[in-house]
Design a protein around this motif. Structure first.
Motif, PDB file in Angstrom:
ATOM      1  N   ARG A   1     -17.792  10.267  -2.775  1.00  0.00           N
ATOM      2  CA  ARG A   1     -17.146   9.404  -1.442  1.00  0.00           C
ATOM      3  C   ARG A   1     -15.142   9.379  -1.469  1.00  0.00           C
ATOM      4  N   PRO A   2     -14.329   9.445  -0.860  1.00  0.00           N
ATOM      5  CA  PRO A   2     -13.314   9.221  -0.856  1.00  0.00           C
ATOM      6  C   PRO A   2     -12.861   7.857  -1.591  1.00  0.00           C
ATOM      7  N   ALA A   3     -11.993   8.059  -2.581  1.00  0.00           N
ATOM      8  CA  ALA A   3     -11.458   6.567  -3.042  1.00  0.00           C
ATOM      9  C   ALA A   3     -10.771   6.412  -3.217  1.00  0.00           C
ATOM     10  N   CYS A   4     -10.234   5.355  -3.672  1.00  0.00           N
ATOM     11  CA  CYS A   4      -8.890   5.104  -4.256  1.00  0.00           C
ATOM     12  C   CYS A   4      -8.873   4.574  -6.164  1.00  0.00           C
ATOM     13  N   VAL A   5      -7.998   5.185  -6.909  1.00  0.00           N
ATOM     14  CA  VAL A   5      -8.383   5.516  -8.201  1.00  0.00           C
ATOM     15  C   VAL A   5      -6.822   5.024  -9.230  1.00  0.00           C
ATOM     16  N   ASP A   6      -7.511   4.992 -10.654  1.00  0.00           N
ATOM     17  CA  ASP A   6      -6.438   4.723 -11.277  1.00  0.00           C
ATOM     18  C   ASP A   6      -5.373   6.021 -11.093  1.00  0.00           C
ATOM     19  N   ALA A   7      -4.362   6.157 -11.012  1.00  0.00           N
ATOM     20  CA  ALA A   7      -3.293   7.486 -10.969  1.00  0.00           C
ATOM     21  C   ALA A   7      -3.732   7.632 -12.692  1.00  0.00           C
ATOM     22  N   ARG A   8      -3.314   6.934 -13.233  1.00  0.00           N
ATOM     23  CA  ARG A   8      -3.552   7.467 -14.742  1.00  0.00           C
ATOM     24  C   ARG A   8      -4.590   8.492 -14.602  1.00  0.00           C
TER      25      ARG A   8
ATOM     26  N   PRO B   1       0.713  -1.308   0.173  1.00  0.00           N
ATOM     27  CA  PRO B   1       0.287  -0.317   0.098  1.00  0.00           C
ATOM     28  C   PRO B   1       0.902   1.523  -0.290  1.00  0.00           C
ATOM     29  N   VAL B   2       0.426   2.379  -0.850  1.00  0.00           N
ATOM     30  CA  VAL B   2       1.182   3.551  -1.185  1.00  0.00           C
ATOM     31  C   VAL B   2       0.075   4.432  -0.247  1.00  0.00           C
ATOM     32  N   SER B   3       0.020   5.351   0.564  1.00  0.00           N
ATOM     33  CA  SER B   3      -0.703   6.443   1.736  1.00  0.00           C
ATOM     34  C   SER B   3       0.024   7.076   0.731  1.00  0.00           C
ATOM     35  N   SER B   4      -1.545   8.089   1.198  1.00  0.00           N
ATOM     36  CA  SER B   4      -2.033   9.788  -0.118  1.00  0.00           C
ATOM     37  C   SER B   4      -2.624   9.968   0.951  1.00  0.00           C
ATOM     38  N   THR B   5      -2.177  11.447   1.108  1.00  0.00           N
ATOM     39  CA  THR B   5      -3.927  12.572   1.331  1.00  0.00           C
ATOM     40  C   THR B   5      -3.701  13.465  -0.460  1.00  0.00           C
ATOM     41  N   ALA B   6      -5.748  13.882  -0.467  1.00  0.00           N
ATOM     42  CA  ALA B   6      -5.794  13.796  -1.220  1.00  0.00           C
ATOM     43  C   ALA B   6      -7.216  15.363  -0.417  1.00  0.00           C
TER      44      ALA B   6
ATOM     45  N   GLY C   1      -6.703  -0.096   0.154  1.00  0.00           N
ATOM     46  CA  GLY C   1      -7.565   0.830  -0.690  1.00  0.00           C
ATOM     47  C   GLY C   1      -9.251   1.074  -0.270  1.00  0.00           C
ATOM     48  N   THR C   2      -8.587   2.139   1.504  1.00  0.00           N
ATOM     49  CA  THR C   2      -9.686   2.486   1.554  1.00  0.00           C
ATOM     50  C   THR C   2      -9.618   3.975   2.098  1.00  0.00           C
ATOM     51  N   CYS C   3     -10.488   4.616   2.691  1.00  0.00           N
ATOM     52  CA  CYS C   3     -10.616   5.882   2.297  1.00  0.00           C
ATOM     53  C   CYS C   3     -10.927   6.385   3.514  1.00  0.00           C
ATOM     54  N   GLU C   4     -10.281   7.927   4.062  1.00  0.00           N
ATOM     55  CA  GLU C   4     -11.439   7.971   5.520  1.00  0.00           C
ATOM     56  C   GLU C   4     -11.254   9.480   5.115  1.00  0.00           C
ATOM     57  N   ILE C   5     -12.335  10.686   5.695  1.00  0.00           N
ATOM     58  CA  ILE C   5     -12.394  12.220   6.067  1.00  0.00           C
ATOM     59  C   ILE C   5     -11.984  11.952   7.325  1.00  0.00           C
ATOM     60  N   VAL C   6     -11.090  13.131   7.036  1.00  0.00           N
ATOM     61  CA  VAL C   6      -9.667  13.045   8.187  1.00  0.00           C
ATOM     62  C   VAL C   6     -10.173  14.805   8.525  1.00  0.00           C
ATOM     63  N   MET C   7     -10.455  16.025   7.187  1.00  0.00           N
ATOM     64  CA  MET C   7     -11.054  17.012   7.721  1.00  0.00           C
ATOM     65  C   MET C   7     -12.191  17.571   6.989  1.00  0.00           C
ATOM     66  N   LEU C   8     -12.877  18.368   7.410  1.00  0.00           N
ATOM     67  CA  LEU C   8     -13.757  18.641   6.602  1.00  0.00           C
ATOM     68  C   LEU C   8     -14.548  20.225   7.313  1.00  0.00           C
ATOM     69  N   ASN C   9     -14.263  21.318   6.140  1.00  0.00           N
ATOM     70  CA  ASN C   9     -14.389  22.423   6.628  1.00  0.00           C
ATOM     71  C   ASN C   9     -15.880  22.780   5.564  1.00  0.00           C
TER      72      ASN C   9
ATOM     73  N   GLN D   1      -2.315   2.937  -8.002  1.00  0.00           N
ATOM     74  CA  GLN D   1      -3.460   4.311  -7.531  1.00  0.00           C
ATOM     75  C   GLN D   1      -3.306   5.601  -6.422  1.00  0.00           C
ATOM     76  N   ILE D   2      -4.390   6.275  -6.754  1.00  0.00           N
ATOM     77  CA  ILE D   2      -4.070   7.298  -5.720  1.00  0.00           C
ATOM     78  C   ILE D   2      -5.453   8.041  -4.851  1.00  0.00           C
ATOM     79  N   ALA D   3      -5.687   8.911  -4.638  1.00  0.00           N
ATOM     80  CA  ALA D   3      -6.404   9.351  -3.202  1.00  0.00           C
ATOM     81  C   ALA D   3      -7.766  10.364  -5.290  1.00  0.00           C
ATOM     82  N   GLY D   4      -9.096   9.988  -5.180  1.00  0.00           N
ATOM     83  CA  GLY D   4      -9.715  10.030  -5.796  1.00  0.00           C
ATOM     84  C   GLY D   4     -11.375  10.167  -4.940  1.00  0.00           C
ATOM     85  N   THR D   5     -12.009  10.462  -5.680  1.00  0.00           N
ATOM     86  CA  THR D   5     -13.387  10.464  -6.031  1.00  0.00           C
ATOM     87  C   THR D   5     -14.270   9.506  -6.247  1.00  0.00           C
TER      88      THR D   5
END
Length: 122
Positions: A70-77, A3-8, A31-39, A62-66
Motif C-alpha cells: 500500500r502507498p505509505a510515507c517512508v524514510d527518504a534515506r 508536512p511535505v506533500s509528495s506524489t509517487a 503521514g497518510t497516502c491515497e491512490i489517485v490514479m490506477l491503470n 519522509q517520502i512516498a513509498g510502499t
C-alpha cells in the motif's frame, strides 16, 4: 514538523489489482497516502501490468513509498539508497528481493507466485 506533500509513481505490478477507483482531492492527514490514479493492462495472458499514482502528506524526512503493498510515507534515506526492501513493501508471507540493478523489487510467495515492482520516474 510540517508536512511535505509528495506524489509517487508506484511500480508496475504483475498481478491482478482492484478496479479503477476515482479519489476526490481533499486535505490528507499528515503521514497518510491515497491512490489517485490506477491503470491496468491485461493484454498479455496470465499477467497484469498496473501503474498507480499516490498522493501523500509526509513528514519532513519522509517520502512516498510502499509498505505492505500500500502507498505509505517512508524514510527518504530508503529511497535515496534504493534499498527498497527496507520499506517492507511485500505482504505478510512474501519475501522481498532487490532487482539486480536496484530499479525495484520482487515479492515472492512460497507457492512460487512472483510480483515484480519497478520504480518509474517520469
Amino acid at each position: 514538523m510540517s508536512p511535505v506533500s509528495s506524489t509517487a509513481h508506484c511500480p508496475y505490478l504483475q498481478t491482478p489489482v482492484a478496479p479503477l477507483q476515482y479519489v476526490h482531492y481533499s486535505q490528507l492527514a499528515v503521514g497518510t497516502c491515497e491512490i489517485v490514479m490506477l491503470n491496468r493492462d491485461s493484454s498479455v495472458p496470465r499477467r497484469t501490468i498496473a501503474r498507480q499514482t499516490a498522493r501523500c502528506a509526509c513528514r519532513r524526512g519522509q517520502i512516498a513509498g510502499t509498505t505492505r503493498a500500500r502507498p505509505a510515507c517512508v524514510d527518504a534515506r530508503i529511497v535515496r539508497s534504493r534499498q527498497w526492501c527496507e520499506m517492507v513493501p511485500c505482504l505478510e508471507g512474501e519475501v522481498c528481493s532487490l532487482l539486480f540493478n536496484r530499479s525495484g523489487w520482487t515479492c515472492t510467495r512460497g507457492s512460487g507466485r512472483i510480483k515484480t515492482h519497478e520504480i518509474y520516474h517520469p
